[in-house]
Design a protein around this motif. Structure first.
Motif, PDB file in Angstrom:
ATOM      1  N   ARG A 358      74.778 135.388 100.849  1.00 44.51           N
ATOM      2  CA  ARG A 358      74.418 135.489  99.432  1.00 44.51           C
ATOM      3  C   ARG A 358      75.437 134.772  98.540  1.00 44.51           C
ATOM      4  O   ARG A 358      75.074 134.118  97.563  1.00 44.51           O
ATOM      5  N   LEU A 359      76.715 134.899  98.884  1.00 45.84           N
ATOM      6  CA  LEU A 359      77.757 134.220  98.113  1.00 45.84           C
ATOM      7  C   LEU A 359      77.639 132.703  98.233  1.00 45.84           C
ATOM      8  O   LEU A 359      77.784 131.967  97.248  1.00 45.84           O
ATOM      9  N   LEU A 361      74.923 130.982  98.957  1.00 46.88           N
ATOM     10  CA  LEU A 361      73.718 130.539  98.245  1.00 46.88           C
ATOM     11  C   LEU A 361      73.969 130.464  96.745  1.00 46.88           C
ATOM     12  O   LEU A 361      73.503 129.536  96.053  1.00 46.88           O
ATOM     13  N   SER A 362      74.697 131.438  96.239  1.00 48.42           N
ATOM     14  CA  SER A 362      75.010 131.437  94.814  1.00 48.42           C
ATOM     15  C   SER A 362      75.872 130.235  94.452  1.00 48.42           C
ATOM     16  O   SER A 362      75.641 129.561  93.433  1.00 48.42           O
ATOM     17  N   SER A 363      76.847 129.941  95.321  1.00 47.23           N
ATOM     18  CA  SER A 363      77.713 128.789  95.088  1.00 47.23           C
ATOM     19  C   SER A 363      76.944 127.483  95.164  1.00 47.23           C
ATOM     20  O   SER A 363      77.138 126.574  94.339  1.00 47.23           O
ATOM     21  N   TYR A 364      76.040 127.392  96.142  1.00 47.88           N
ATOM     22  CA  TYR A 364      75.232 126.174  96.291  1.00 47.88           C
ATOM     23  C   TYR A 364      74.304 125.991  95.082  1.00 47.88           C
ATOM     24  O   TYR A 364      74.079 124.880  94.599  1.00 47.88           O
ATOM     25  N   GLY A 365      73.756 127.101  94.567  1.00 43.18           N
ATOM     26  CA  GLY A 365      72.879 127.011  93.414  1.00 43.18           C
ATOM     27  C   GLY A 365      73.602 126.464  92.195  1.00 43.18           C
ATOM     28  O   GLY A 365      73.003 125.777  91.358  1.00 43.18           O
ATOM     29  N   ASN A 366      74.905 126.730  92.111  1.00 43.36           N
ATOM     30  CA  ASN A 366      75.675 126.260  90.959  1.00 43.36           C
ATOM     31  C   ASN A 366      76.190 124.840  91.132  1.00 43.36           C
ATOM     32  O   ASN A 366      76.184 124.051  90.180  1.00 43.36           O
TER      33      ASN A 366
END
Length: 410
Positions: A358-359, A361-366
């Motif tokens: 989850r972390l 994915l969040s980083s990749y989304g940003n």
């Protein structure tokens, strides 16, 4: 250890009733239909018929003789003779023969119980891989769904100039791998179902009801070990054969004693025509007693020696089986502990890997970076999920094997 195993399976949320009811129904069906098990029971029934055979007196002998040249007697010529003879073994011989046959029949029944327990273990060993396969298929389908969503995300990122085309290609490669794995898993279902159905002696394409959960099992630190060498049919069978060998020795001794015979001769006498005498033409009735003389002792001594040697053989076999069961128990118990710890480990690893995913994915989304790390972590979650499913199957197969060698009632 007992509390630890209970906590592990409570954490995993497994149900007791559904699985137990399903397997119990399959055990019952197999007991009624499996040809190998039925053959063992027929063999036991046949051995029971032996008891009646050895407990009966030998056939009586009836003989008839006709005097071609009549033997003249005072009361007339002897025309014909009937003889009826019944031999009777030495006192107690029939009883010990019956004891031997009964003990051997009981040993046959223990052989049947051993075959039944083994069949139930084989059914369990074929049942749990079906549950494992079903879970692996679910995991692979979930993985394909997740990878498809990742591909969409990577495509959008590439179109917006925040990602690389190589990220889309990486997902494509992993999707092809996942699709192939799913296809292989689906092809594996048929041979597993065939193996299971044939144990129940039914058509290979018969539908199998597979529960989506496994039973909660609590184990003491010495589960069944204290009674294993008492209740196991293999041990009981050999103990009965030892007793039968001792009784066979007594049979050999009894058979070496004289046999008594009782009989009756009936002689038909013709009448004299040349003179009149008392009891003219009166038939003769003569009771008889005979005794066999077992002079040649070799065969009786050999029979005694044979019984003694068989007793020694069965005793050694019993010792060997006891040693084998004890060593098997320890290895199975180790495997159960091992799988329990692995299941607990995989649960923790799945939880932590999902948090990391989850972390990432969040980083990749940003940032649109480190997509390869996202895929790597997803595959790590997939790996632990599959390993957990396999460990669960291995655990319950070993549990079934432990029930088999400890002869736990089904």
């Amino acid at each position: 250890m007992k509390q630890y195993i209970i906590l592990v399976f409570l954490a995993l949320g497994y149900s007791f009733n559904l699985e137990a009811q399903t397997l119990t129904a399959y055990f019952k069906e197999a007991a009624e239909n499996n040809p190998g098990l039925q053959a063992k029971y027929k063999s036991f029934e046949a051995s029971m018929q032996r008891v009646t055979q050895v407990n009966s007196l030998p056939d009586a002998n009836l003989s008839f003789g006709y005097f071609i040249s009549p033997v003249e007697t005072r009361v007339g010529p002897q025309r014909a003779k009937f003889s009826l003879t019944q031999m009777i073994p030495w006192f107690g011989t029939l009883k010990v023969q019956e004891d031997v046959a009964t003990l051997m029949a009981e040993a046959k029944y223990q052989e049947f119980l051993e075959a039944k327990n083994k069949l139930f273990y084989q059914i369990s060993a074929a049942y749990y891989p079906l549950i494992e396969l079903e879970r692996l298929v679910e995991i692979e389908k979930e993985n394909i769904g997740i990878l498809s969503s990742y591909k969409d995300i990577a495509s959008v990122k590439f179109q917006n100039g925040k990602g690389a085309m190589v990220d889309v290609l990486r997902v494509d490669i992993m999707l092809k791998d996942a699709s192939t794995n799913l296809s292989i898993l689906e092809q594996k279902e048929q041979p597993l179902e065939t193996r299971f159905n044939k144990l129940l002696n039914r058509a290979e394409n018969t539908t199998i009801v597979i529960e989506d959960s496994l039973s909660l099992v609590s184990l003491s630190s010495a589960y069944g070990k204290d009674t294993m060498l008492i209740s196991n049919p293999l041990i009981t069978e050999l103990e009965l054969k030892i007793q039968a060998s001792k009784a066979s020795e007594q049979v050999a001794i009894k058979q070496g004693l004289p046999k008594l015979g009782i009989g009756l001769d009936y002689v038909i006498v013709g009448q004299r025509t040349d003179m009149s005498v008392a009891d003219n033409g009166k038939d003769v009735l003569m009771p008889m007693v005979s005794v066999s003389l077992p002079i040649f002792r070799g065969k009786y001594k050999a029979a005694e020696k044979e019984a003694q040697l068989m007793e020694a053989s069965y005793s050694l076999q019993k010792e060997e089986v006891a040693n084998r069961l004890t060593s098997s128990y320890e290895m199975i118990w180790f495997e159960l502990q091992k799988q329990s710890e692995l299941i607990f480990l995989y649960e923790e690893q799945i939880k932590e890997s999902n948090q990391s995913l989850r972390l990432l994915l969040s980083s990749y989304g940003n940032s649109g970076k480190d997509f390869e790390e996202v895929l790597r972590m997803q595959q790590q979650v997939l790996k632990y999920q599959k390993m957990k499913a396999s460990s669960l199957s291995d655990y319950y197969i070993k549990m079934a094997e432990l029930d088999y060698i400890t002869a736990k009632a089904k």
